[in-house]
Design a protein around this motif. Structure first.
Motif, PDB file in Angstrom:
ATOM      1  N   LEU A 109      38.863  44.523  35.841  1.00 31.89           N
ATOM      2  CA  LEU A 109      38.568  43.490  35.114  1.00 31.89           C
ATOM      3  C   LEU A 109      37.779  42.597  35.879  1.00 31.89           C
ATOM      4  O   LEU A 109      36.608  41.957  35.353  1.00 31.89           O
ATOM      5  CB  LEU A 109      39.337  42.475  34.487  1.00 31.89           C
ATOM      6  N   ARG A 110      37.566  42.766  37.491  1.00 33.85           N
ATOM      7  CA  ARG A 110      36.824  41.923  38.298  1.00 33.85           C
ATOM      8  C   ARG A 110      36.946  40.415  37.987  1.00 33.85           C
ATOM      9  O   ARG A 110      35.482  39.903  37.666  1.00 33.85           O
ATOM     10  CB  ARG A 110      35.275  42.578  38.372  1.00 33.85           C
ATOM     11  N   PRO A 111      38.104  39.722  37.738  1.00 36.79           N
ATOM     12  CA  PRO A 111      38.003  38.157  37.394  1.00 36.79           C
ATOM     13  C   PRO A 111      37.263  37.440  38.478  1.00 36.79           C
ATOM     14  O   PRO A 111      37.139  37.916  39.731  1.00 36.79           O
ATOM     15  CB  PRO A 111      39.588  37.927  37.340  1.00 36.79           C
ATOM     16  N   ASP A 112      36.882  36.357  38.224  1.00 32.46           N
ATOM     17  CA  ASP A 112      36.357  35.211  39.084  1.00 32.46           C
ATOM     18  C   ASP A 112      37.542  34.860  40.165  1.00 32.46           C
ATOM     19  O   ASP A 112      37.257  34.669  41.388  1.00 32.46           O
ATOM     20  CB  ASP A 112      35.616  34.098  38.566  1.00 32.46           C
ATOM     21  N   VAL A 113      38.602  34.879  39.655  1.00 32.33           N
ATOM     22  CA  VAL A 113      39.796  34.174  40.556  1.00 32.33           C
ATOM     23  C   VAL A 113      41.100  34.989  40.064  1.00 32.33           C
ATOM     24  O   VAL A 113      41.258  34.920  38.676  1.00 32.33           O
ATOM     25  CB  VAL A 113      39.842  32.605  40.138  1.00 32.33           C
ATOM     26  N   CYS A 114      41.758  35.244  40.914  1.00 30.92           N
ATOM     27  CA  CYS A 114      43.258  35.706  40.461  1.00 30.92           C
ATOM     28  C   CYS A 114      44.121  34.744  40.958  1.00 30.92           C
ATOM     29  O   CYS A 114      44.128  34.169  42.177  1.00 30.92           O
ATOM     30  CB  CYS A 114      43.453  36.965  41.255  1.00 30.92           C
ATOM     31  N   ASP A 142      43.887  28.243  29.877  1.00 26.68           N
ATOM     32  CA  ASP A 142      43.215  28.590  28.799  1.00 26.68           C
ATOM     33  C   ASP A 142      42.779  27.229  28.049  1.00 26.68           C
ATOM     34  O   ASP A 142      41.652  27.132  27.199  1.00 26.68           O
ATOM     35  CB  ASP A 142      43.940  29.452  27.736  1.00 26.68           C
ATOM     36  N   ALA A 143      43.505  26.196  28.308  1.00 29.88           N
ATOM     37  CA  ALA A 143      43.195  24.983  27.520  1.00 29.88           C
ATOM     38  C   ALA A 143      42.068  24.350  28.194  1.00 29.88           C
ATOM     39  O   ALA A 143      41.394  23.255  27.633  1.00 29.88           O
ATOM     40  CB  ALA A 143      44.372  24.004  27.691  1.00 29.88           C
ATOM     41  N   GLN A 144      41.393  24.702  29.284  1.00 33.56           N
ATOM     42  CA  GLN A 144      40.449  24.262  29.896  1.00 33.56           C
ATOM     43  C   GLN A 144      39.153  24.694  29.237  1.00 33.56           C
ATOM     44  O   GLN A 144      38.847  26.061  29.142  1.00 33.56           O
ATOM     45  CB  GLN A 144      40.381  24.405  31.450  1.00 33.56           C
ATOM     46  N   PRO A 145      37.941  23.803  29.001  1.00 29.08           N
ATOM     47  CA  PRO A 145      37.042  24.504  28.467  1.00 29.08           C
ATOM     48  C   PRO A 145      36.006  25.508  29.113  1.00 29.08           C
ATOM     49  O   PRO A 145      35.244  26.072  28.617  1.00 29.08           O
ATOM     50  CB  PRO A 145      36.048  22.943  28.282  1.00 29.08           C
ATOM     51  N   ASP A 146      36.478  25.335  30.496  1.00 28.93           N
ATOM     52  CA  ASP A 146      35.415  26.204  31.241  1.00 28.93           C
ATOM     53  C   ASP A 146      36.267  27.154  32.068  1.00 28.93           C
ATOM     54  O   ASP A 146      35.947  27.810  33.201  1.00 28.93           O
ATOM     55  CB  ASP A 146      34.647  25.365  32.174  1.00 28.93           C
ATOM     56  N   ILE A 147      37.486  27.754  31.477  1.00 29.28           N
ATOM     57  CA  ILE A 147      38.423  28.442  32.114  1.00 29.28           C
ATOM     58  C   ILE A 147      38.719  29.591  31.105  1.00 29.28           C
ATOM     59  O   ILE A 147      39.337  29.218  30.114  1.00 29.28           O
ATOM     60  CB  ILE A 147      39.430  28.077  33.082  1.00 29.28           C
ATOM     61  N   PRO A 158      49.432  20.444  36.592  1.00 30.87           N
ATOM     62  CA  PRO A 158      48.482  21.082  36.152  1.00 30.87           C
ATOM     63  C   PRO A 158      46.862  20.791  36.679  1.00 30.87           C
ATOM     64  O   PRO A 158      45.863  21.591  36.743  1.00 30.87           O
ATOM     65  CB  PRO A 158      48.023  20.635  34.556  1.00 30.87           C
ATOM     66  N   GLU A 159      46.471  19.569  37.084  1.00 31.34           N
ATOM     67  CA  GLU A 159      45.411  19.184  37.697  1.00 31.34           C
ATOM     68  C   GLU A 159      45.010  19.832  38.959  1.00 31.34           C
ATOM     69  O   GLU A 159      43.849  20.306  39.191  1.00 31.34           O
ATOM     70  CB  GLU A 159      45.511  17.539  37.906  1.00 31.34           C
ATOM     71  N   LEU A 160      45.907  20.043  39.660  1.00 31.87           N
ATOM     72  CA  LEU A 160      45.894  20.644  41.100  1.00 31.87           C
ATOM     73  C   LEU A 160      45.429  21.871  40.796  1.00 31.87           C
ATOM     74  O   LEU A 160      44.785  22.833  41.743  1.00 31.87           O
ATOM     75  CB  LEU A 160      46.965  20.254  42.113  1.00 31.87           C
ATOM     76  N   LEU A 161      46.341  22.712  39.880  1.00 26.55           N
ATOM     77  CA  LEU A 161      46.127  24.155  39.560  1.00 26.55           C
ATOM     78  C   LEU A 161      44.713  24.269  39.264  1.00 26.55           C
ATOM     79  O   LEU A 161      44.114  25.223  39.597  1.00 26.55           O
ATOM     80  CB  LEU A 161      47.053  24.476  38.581  1.00 26.55           C
ATOM     81  N   VAL A 162      43.964  23.478  38.341  1.00 20.91           N
ATOM     82  CA  VAL A 162      42.870  23.530  37.991  1.00 20.91           C
ATOM     83  C   VAL A 162      41.784  23.625  38.935  1.00 20.91           C
ATOM     84  O   VAL A 162      40.660  24.210  39.124  1.00 20.91           O
ATOM     85  CB  VAL A 162      42.391  22.692  36.883  1.00 20.91           C
ATOM     86  N   MET A 221      29.227  27.211  33.221  1.00 19.73           N
ATOM     87  CA  MET A 221      29.885  28.745  33.483  1.00 19.73           C
ATOM     88  C   MET A 221      31.501  28.716  33.271  1.00 19.73           C
ATOM     89  O   MET A 221      31.925  28.232  33.937  1.00 19.73           O
ATOM     90  CB  MET A 221      29.305  29.012  34.915  1.00 19.73           C
ATOM     91  N   THR A 222      31.834  29.766  32.639  1.00 20.63           N
ATOM     92  CA  THR A 222      33.333  29.754  32.385  1.00 20.63           C
ATOM     93  C   THR A 222      33.941  30.830  33.712  1.00 20.63           C
ATOM     94  O   THR A 222      33.285  31.920  34.002  1.00 20.63           O
ATOM     95  CB  THR A 222      33.515  30.669  31.122  1.00 20.63           C
ATOM     96  N   VAL A 223      34.962  30.392  34.350  1.00 22.09           N
ATOM     97  CA  VAL A 223      35.726  31.001  35.187  1.00 22.09           C
ATOM     98  C   VAL A 223      36.821  32.020  34.623  1.00 22.09           C
ATOM     99  O   VAL A 223      37.680  31.647  33.813  1.00 22.09           O
ATOM    100  CB  VAL A 223      36.472  30.001  36.339  1.00 22.09           C
ATOM    101  N   ARG A 224      36.502  33.305  34.883  1.00 20.08           N
ATOM    102  CA  ARG A 224      37.435  34.033  34.458  1.00 20.08           C
ATOM    103  C   ARG A 224      38.751  34.406  35.325  1.00 20.08           C
ATOM    104  O   ARG A 224      38.536  34.769  36.595  1.00 20.08           O
ATOM    105  CB  ARG A 224      36.895  35.607  34.148  1.00 20.08           C
ATOM    106  N   VAL A 225      39.783  34.245  34.946  1.00 18.59           N
ATOM    107  CA  VAL A 225      40.790  34.101  35.647  1.00 18.59           C
ATOM    108  C   VAL A 225      42.088  35.269  35.184  1.00 18.59           C
ATOM    109  O   VAL A 225      42.389  35.704  34.130  1.00 18.59           O
ATOM    110  CB  VAL A 225      41.876  32.928  35.488  1.00 18.59           C
TER     111      VAL A 225
END
Length: 218
Positions: free
Chosen positions: A47-52, A23-28, A111-115, A1-5
């Motif tokens: 837009l009601r994103p999953d995460v802001c 955007d480089a992440q396959p599920d974001i 980047p890792e902690l951000l994701v 499931m893709t997380v919309r940010v």
């Protein structure tokens, strides 16, 4: 499931960089970008994103005020918000968490902690930059000195107390399930019950309550 940010930062390079990492992440998927807090709130509501992902220092309306608008007390359908900043200041973290943020990161976190923070927020978990977690939550507890701690509506069960402590120690739901030898669904059930009993809206507020009541020490 893709997380919309939705990404909001007043610096073009930072905003673009954060968006490229995500955007480089396959599920974001980054579904929107904003240059200030007012635009961020408008886009988030539309837009009601999953995460802001909000920077703290933005013109017009800062990230804390924007967080309060979208996830603060009294918001009927709060959004998941992660706050990110360059400044390691207690007042910023405290303000963001009290406003309803599910995560707090410094821009040098990597980047890792951000994701991880984005995924955690999307799942209802909370991730705060490790180097400031204990200090800030303890500072929150200190700020409540002299006030009567909020007591649960009804006593926590022994298992709920165990879950509470593991959450306060930064464990994810999967880690709690493994550590306590219970199913993931049981962990979620206990968390829902704890939140209802202590009046918490999310995991961050559960942790704050654990410090406030002395269940977790600095």
């Amino acid at each position: 499931m893709t997380v919309r940010v939705l990404v909001a930062d007043d610096q073009d390079l930072v905003r673009t960089g954060l968006s490229m990492i995500l955007d480089a992440q396959p599920d974001i998927e980054v579904v929107g970008q904003a240059a200030d807090g007012l635009e961020a709130v408008e886009l988030a509501r539309r837009l009601r994103p999953d995460v802001c992902l909000f920077d703290i220092r933005m013109p017009g309306m800062d990230g804390i005020a924007a967080t309060r608008e979208l996830a603060g007390a009294g918001v009927a359908d709060p959004l998941a918000i992660v706050v990110i900043t360059t400044f390691d200041l207690d007042e910023y973290v405290y303000g963001a968490l009290k406003a309803g943020a599910r995560g707090f990161l410094l821009k040098d976190a990597g980047p890792e902690l951000l994701v991880q923070a984005i995924h955690a927020a999307a799942k209802g978990d909370a991730l705060i930059a490790p180097r400031i977690t204990a200090r800030l939550l303890a500072a929150f507890a200190d700020s409540r000195t002299g006030r009567q701690p909020v007591q649960p509506i009804e006593p926590l069960t022994s298992r709920e107390e165990q879950v509470l402590i593991t959450v306060a120690n930064g464990r994810t739901n999967a880690e709690i399930a493994s550590e306590l030898h219970i199913s993931l669904s049981t962990v979620k059930t206990h968390l829902t019950s704890v939140m209802a009993k202590v009046g918490a809206r999310n995991r961050v507020e559960i942790v704050m309550w654990a410090y406030e009541t002395g269940r977790v020490k600095r």
